[in-house]
Design a protein around this motif. Structure first.
Motif, PDB file in Angstrom:
ATOM      1  N   TYR A 126       0.835  -1.192   0.000  1.00 39.62           N
ATOM      2  CA  TYR A 126       0.000   0.000   0.000  1.00 39.62           C
ATOM      3  C   TYR A 126       0.876   1.251   0.000  1.00 39.62           C
ATOM      4  CZ  TYR A 126      -3.507   3.387   1.595  1.00 39.62           C
ATOM      5  OH  TYR A 126      -4.344   4.461   1.705  1.00 39.62           O
ATOM      6  N   GLY A 127       0.539   2.208  -0.859  1.00 41.81           N
ATOM      7  CA  GLY A 127       1.257   3.470  -0.922  1.00 41.81           C
ATOM      8  C   GLY A 127       2.345   3.529  -1.965  1.00 41.81           C
ATOM      9  N   THR A 162       2.047  -2.228   5.776  1.00 42.86           N
ATOM     10  CA  THR A 162       2.780  -1.658   4.634  1.00 42.86           C
ATOM     11  C   THR A 162       4.231  -2.156   4.655  1.00 42.86           C
ATOM     12  OG1 THR A 162       3.291   0.334   5.914  1.00 42.86           O
ATOM     13  CG2 THR A 162       1.331   0.393   4.515  1.00 42.86           C
ATOM     14  N   THR A 194       5.993  -2.276   1.338  1.00 40.32           N
ATOM     15  CA  THR A 194       6.329  -0.939   0.847  1.00 40.32           C
ATOM     16  C   THR A 194       7.684  -0.503   1.389  1.00 40.32           C
ATOM     17  OG1 THR A 194       3.978  -0.397   0.803  1.00 40.32           O
ATOM     18  CG2 THR A 194       5.527   1.456   0.736  1.00 40.32           C
ATOM     19  N   GLU A 196       4.629   4.547   3.420  1.00 41.86           N
ATOM     20  CA  GLU A 196       3.561   4.790   2.450  1.00 41.86           C
ATOM     21  C   GLU A 196       3.190   6.257   2.324  1.00 41.86           C
ATOM     22  OE1 GLU A 196       1.505   3.987   6.385  1.00 41.86           O
ATOM     23  OE2 GLU A 196       3.320   3.353   5.314  1.00 41.86           O
TER      24      GLU A 196
END
Length: 530
Positions: A169-170, A210, A213, A378
């Motif tokens: 995510y991100g 995350t 990420t 993120e």
């Protein structure tokens, strides 16, 4: 009485249509995957062929059975159901053997080599608190000598890395990754991915963590004057196989599926910051004896991934201070690179898990910074985190640069170069393994002196072999190159294009050489001092 539901692996006897596939390898492998095998003299075998569809369907149609994952390498499916319903699958003529994830349940038939067990991903180290100027990433990069490679234009440009993790995510919104999303592969790119946990091609969905990420950031993020990863111009596939909320044996099978996908796409390096030994249900737990390089399903998959010519990099785990202080699967796999963690002063951090493997192989193969390490989150913020989850991908980026500089090496030769250039190679210990990696002495040297203007290519020189390689700078350019000795002897003539972008001249003696090139209707002459 309702029976408890169990995880199990069902192995098939054969692949009846294997020869049809082997006659047309492009039906199940990309050209890049085939080329990687050819380069390393690795045969395409029945192991590479997909599982027989009719076999999978017969299991799916069996009473009380859910098929959760499929592995072509191990010719198996991961199923979920009651002990009785799973045991009944042995009546299918296609089934060779059945291995329950629960070690208290008997193996049904034993002709397939042993499988079993996993240790936690340590859910997930610690999260972030809220030539390059590496900024805050300077120490973790220069500790390895990676900047020497970047200074010669080697930044992972030609390498593909699959990151198998828990959530990305991100990545598609944080500007530190924007160069990976601009449809320009010359400066790095995300080529694709998949969320195997949720069975969706949207691998940027928030999965509750995350972690992936931040892992990606240590390799690929670029924030001007603040942060640069160890291979910022590599290309990536992002795969989600870890269920952040749960720890079950299914995650092992999903990891193997992702590794098989990476292989078929032609990926060069697999990075994983996951590890398994304990599950939510203790009946599935592994013991140290299971960390022998041949027992767990995920480790067996990692072994095969390495056999296919990929470099597999896996974090050792963060259990050094725990009762279980050992490495976790698949860090125990053969011929991979397991990575432990040090702090900024190269001192081992207490949480870095111990080797050796249960069969007494040295683990970890190398170390990088994982204590107070910098990552990008993120929200595009640089922060501090901790864990072998980050020392691992830092090494993956270094491996990408090393392999780009030495493209004629095999994956096993690259792994050996990493081991031999780790600082404790001659005096390994259980927690430090072979020690902190430093590859600065292996960096090619840029010997190009420009008499006129910046050329549309760059030159790397190997101090080990004496080879030089002229590489096209930008993929859409076309340049005709001629190389002459100081005495005027003709050495090479080649047109560099997007599809044929390198000119290799082997075993060139020290001296002065001239490069004549034609570019956009103009000719230039340059001097090369070697």
């Amino acid at each position: 009485m309702l029976q408890a539901q169990e995880h199990a692996w069902v192995y098939f006897k054969d692949k009846p249509n294997a020869q049809i596939y082997l006659n047309n390898p492009l039906s199940f492998l990309s050209q890049r995957a085939i080329d990687r095998r050819d380069h390393q003299n690795i045969s395409i075998t029945t192991q590479d062929v997909p599982v027989e569809d009719s076999y999978v369907l017969s299991v799916k149609n069996s009473n009380g059975i859910t098929v959760k994952a499929t592995s072509k390498w191990l010719n198996a499916v991961h199923v979920f159901g009651s002990e009785t319903d799973i045991a009944n699958l042995q009546n299918l003529t296609s089934v060779d053997s059945i291995q329950f994830a629960n070690k208290n349940l008997a193996v049904i038939n034993t002709s397939t080599s042993k499988l079993s067990k996993v240790s936690k991903i340590n859910k997930f180290d610690k999260e972030v608190s809220s030539v390059y100027n590496y900024g805050q990433a300077t120490n973790q990069t220069e500790m390895l000598g990676v900047e020497k490679f970047h200074n010669t234009g080697i930044e992972g440009n030609s390498m593909q890395i699959a990151i198998i993790d828990a959530g990305f995510y991100g990545v598609n919104t944080a500007s530190a990754f924007s160069h990976l999303l601009d449809n320009d592969e010359s400066n790095g790119e995300i080529l694709g991915g998949y969320d195997f946990v949720n069975n969706t091609s949207n691998f940027y969905t928030h999965t509750g963590t995350t972690h992936g990420t931040q892992v990606l950031s240590t390799i690929a993020a670029i924030k001007e004057n603040e942060f640069v990863g160890t291979a910022p111009k590599a290309k990536f596939y992002l795969f989600v196989t870890e269920d952040a909320a749960n720890e079950t044996p299914l995650e092992e099978s999903l990891w193997v599926q992702a590794a098989e996908r990476a292989d078929s796409l032609g990926v060069d390096i697999i990075n994983t910051s996951l590890g398994y030994s304990e599950f939510d249900d203790s009946k599935y737990d592994y013991t140290y004896a299971d960390m022998d390089g041949n027992t767990t399903f995920i480790t067996r998959g990692a072994n095969i991934a390495a056999e296919k010519g990929m470099v597999v990099v896996n974090s050792m785990g963060n259990s050094g201070n725990d009762t279980w202080h050992y490495l976790t699967a698949p860090a125990d796999a053969n011929n991979i690179i397991a990575v432990g963690a040090v702090d900024a002063n190269e001192d081992i951090v207490g949480f870095s898990s111990f080797g050796p493997s249960a069969d007494n192989r040295i683990k970890p193969e190398t170390l990088a910074q994982g204590g107070s390490v910098f990552v990008v989150n993120e929200n595009n913020q640089v922060g501090i985190s901790h864990g072998t989850s980050f020392s691992g991908p830092i090494i993956s980026g270094a491996v990408a640069c090393l392999w780009e500089a030495y493209p004629n090496k095999t994956s096993l030769e690259i792994r050996q170069m990493v081991i031999e250039n780790s600082k404790d190679y001659l005096n390994p210990t259980n927690q430090r393994g072979y020690g902190v990696l430093n590859i600065s002495s292996l960096a090619p040297q840029l010997f190009l002196k420009n008499l006129f203007k910046e050329p549309p290519f760059y030159i790397v020189h190997s101090g080990i072999s004496g080879d030089i390689e002229i590489r096209l700078m930008f993929k859409n350019d076309e340049v005709t190159i001629q190389v002459f000795s100081a005495l005027g002897n003709f050495l090479a003539d080649k047109k560099l294009t997007k599809r044929n972008d390198r000119l290799l001249i082997k075993s060139l003696s020290p001296g002065i050489y001239y490069i004549k090139y034609q570019y956009k209707g103009k000719s230039e002459v340059m001097t090369l001092f070697k």
